[in-house]
Design an enzyme around this catalytic site. Structure first.
Site, PDB file in Angstrom:
ATOM      1  N   CYS A 149     -13.300   0.351  -2.963  1.00 18.41           N
ATOM      2  CA  CYS A 149     -12.846   1.503  -3.559  1.00 18.41           C
ATOM      3  C   CYS A 149     -12.298   2.607  -2.748  1.00 18.41           C
ATOM      4  CB  CYS A 149     -13.540   2.232  -4.797  1.00 18.41           C
ATOM      5  SG  CYS A 149     -14.048   1.204  -5.803  1.00 18.41           S
ATOM      6  N   ASP A 172      -7.786  -1.005  -2.899  1.00 13.21           N
ATOM      7  CA  ASP A 172      -7.685   0.374  -3.702  1.00 13.21           C
ATOM      8  C   ASP A 172      -7.520   0.423  -4.700  1.00 13.21           C
ATOM      9  OD1 ASP A 172      -9.931   3.333  -3.394  1.00 13.21           O
ATOM     10  OD2 ASP A 172      -7.378   3.627  -4.554  1.00 13.21           O
ATOM     11  N   CYS A 276     -19.845  11.180  -4.538  1.00 14.42           N
ATOM     12  CA  CYS A 276     -19.723  12.497  -4.804  1.00 14.42           C
ATOM     13  C   CYS A 276     -20.392  13.340  -5.806  1.00 14.42           C
ATOM     14  CB  CYS A 276     -18.964  12.589  -4.302  1.00 14.42           C
ATOM     15  SG  CYS A 276     -17.475  12.268  -4.501  1.00 14.42           S
TER      16      CYS A 276
END
Length: 349
Positions: A149, A172, A276
């Protein structure tokens, strides 16, 4: 009847995080919350392909230091003082990657990147914690590497800075985001090196059908609730009402992508999973499910590697959560406002 005013996505995100992270992080949450709502700190990833060799000097004069080489030196000292330690720590740090950060509590901003005489930019500004998954992957010379990704491209760029990839497949699903990846490669990487990278836009979940058992190293940096973005930006916010279903399905998507990454790896190869987000549902829980499914459905044994030495090596730069069941988590902190960044390393036995 008048319609109720629309609640901003950022406020919905913060409300959601208040409920879940106050349970998960307990007393740490108020400090992490305040940090998420403050300006993020950046690192300058040096472009090893740039002709400008004065950049390191310039940054050092500004009191910035290369956190990777600092960690690498620390690892070497540790290895010397504890000769019997296994595996040796220095093996886990790629010294080719250079990323400058300002000291804790110093909120100086870096100047924008500049072009060198060849037209390549001298450094790339990114959350320095985003480099930890790349360092954990520990690419060796000639490795076939998959970045499943890859967009927008910071980690792909860092993988190329190692100078060790035999071939790098950068994928991606989003074609518009892949365009951003191309633009980064064109701005930072010379043409002859760009030719060792293949950029594709497949659905990463299908990767093992394309190239199973192929790669030495796979990075699976999955879509997630992007916690910092979600509390700061209305645009493209996953907490928008229209995206509720998509948000609820994230752990399933993350699991499917991680499984595809595991299946794309050669036996003996390694996968690093990263997000994240602070959410244990998107972090440790996904790892536990993947290890279980690999074993029960594919008869593949996957070993979760211990990355606790990263905490010791980089504690001067980042604030780590000490209670992760698996993997490591960088917590945003007011004096070191990087992250959140979760990363966990798996080895296909």
């Amino acid at each position: 009847a008048a319609t109720a005013p629309r609640i901003p996505c950022t406020r919905l995100a913060l409300h959601h995080f208040d409920m879940s992270y106050s349970l998960q992080l307990k007393d740490l949450w108020p400090s992490v919350r305040a940090s998420l709502l403050c300006e993020q700190k950046y690192g300058a990833l040096l472009n090893n392909f740039s002709a400008d060799d004065y950049v390191s000097q310039e940054l050092e004069l500004m009191n910035a230091t290369d956190f990777v080489s600092k960690g690498s030196k620390k690892a070497q000292q540790e290895a010397m003082t504890q000769a019997e330690m296994s595996p040796p720590l220095r093996a886990s740090i790629s010294s080719n990657i250079k990323c400058y950060t300002y000291p804790r509590g110093d909120i100086t901003r870096f100047r924008p990147a500049r072009q060198d005489s060849l037209g390549l930019l001298d450094y790339y500004l990114m959350d320095a914690a985003s480099l930890l998954p790349v360092l954990a992957l520990n690419v060796q010379r000639g490795d076939l590497v998959l970045d499943l990704c890859a967009a927008p491209g910071g980690k792909t760029l860092a993988l190329l800075q190692t100078g060790l990839c035999g071939h790098l497949a950068a994928n991606d699903i989003s074609i518009s985001r892949t365009k951003r990846l191309y633009s980064i490669l064109n701005s930072y990487i010379p043409k002859d090196i760009r030719e060792t990278v293949s950029v594709t836009s497949y659905d990463g979940r299908d990767w093992e059908q394309l190239e199973g058992d192929t790669f030495h190293k796979v990075l699976v940096d999955v879509p997630c609730t992007t916690d910092r973005h979600s509390v700061m930006e209305e645009e493209n916010n996953i907490f928008h009402k229209r995206r509720t279903k998509e948000r609820q399905m994230l752990p399933m998507l993350q699991l499917q992508l991680l499984m595809a990454g595991i299946l794309a790896t050669k036996p003996g190869g390694e996968v690093v999973y990263s997000t994240c987000s602070l959410s244990s549902l998107q972090n440790e829980c996904v790892i536990e499910r993947a290890v279980d499914i690999a074993e029960t459905q594919f008869n593949i044994s996957v070993h979760v590697e211990d990355l606790s030495h990263f905490r010791m090596l980089f504690q001067d730069t980042f604030s780590f959560f000490t209670d992760c069941r698996l993997g490591e988590l960088v917590l945003p902190h007011l004096t070191a406002n990087f992250g959140p960044m979760y990363f966990c390393k798996l080895r296909r036995v």
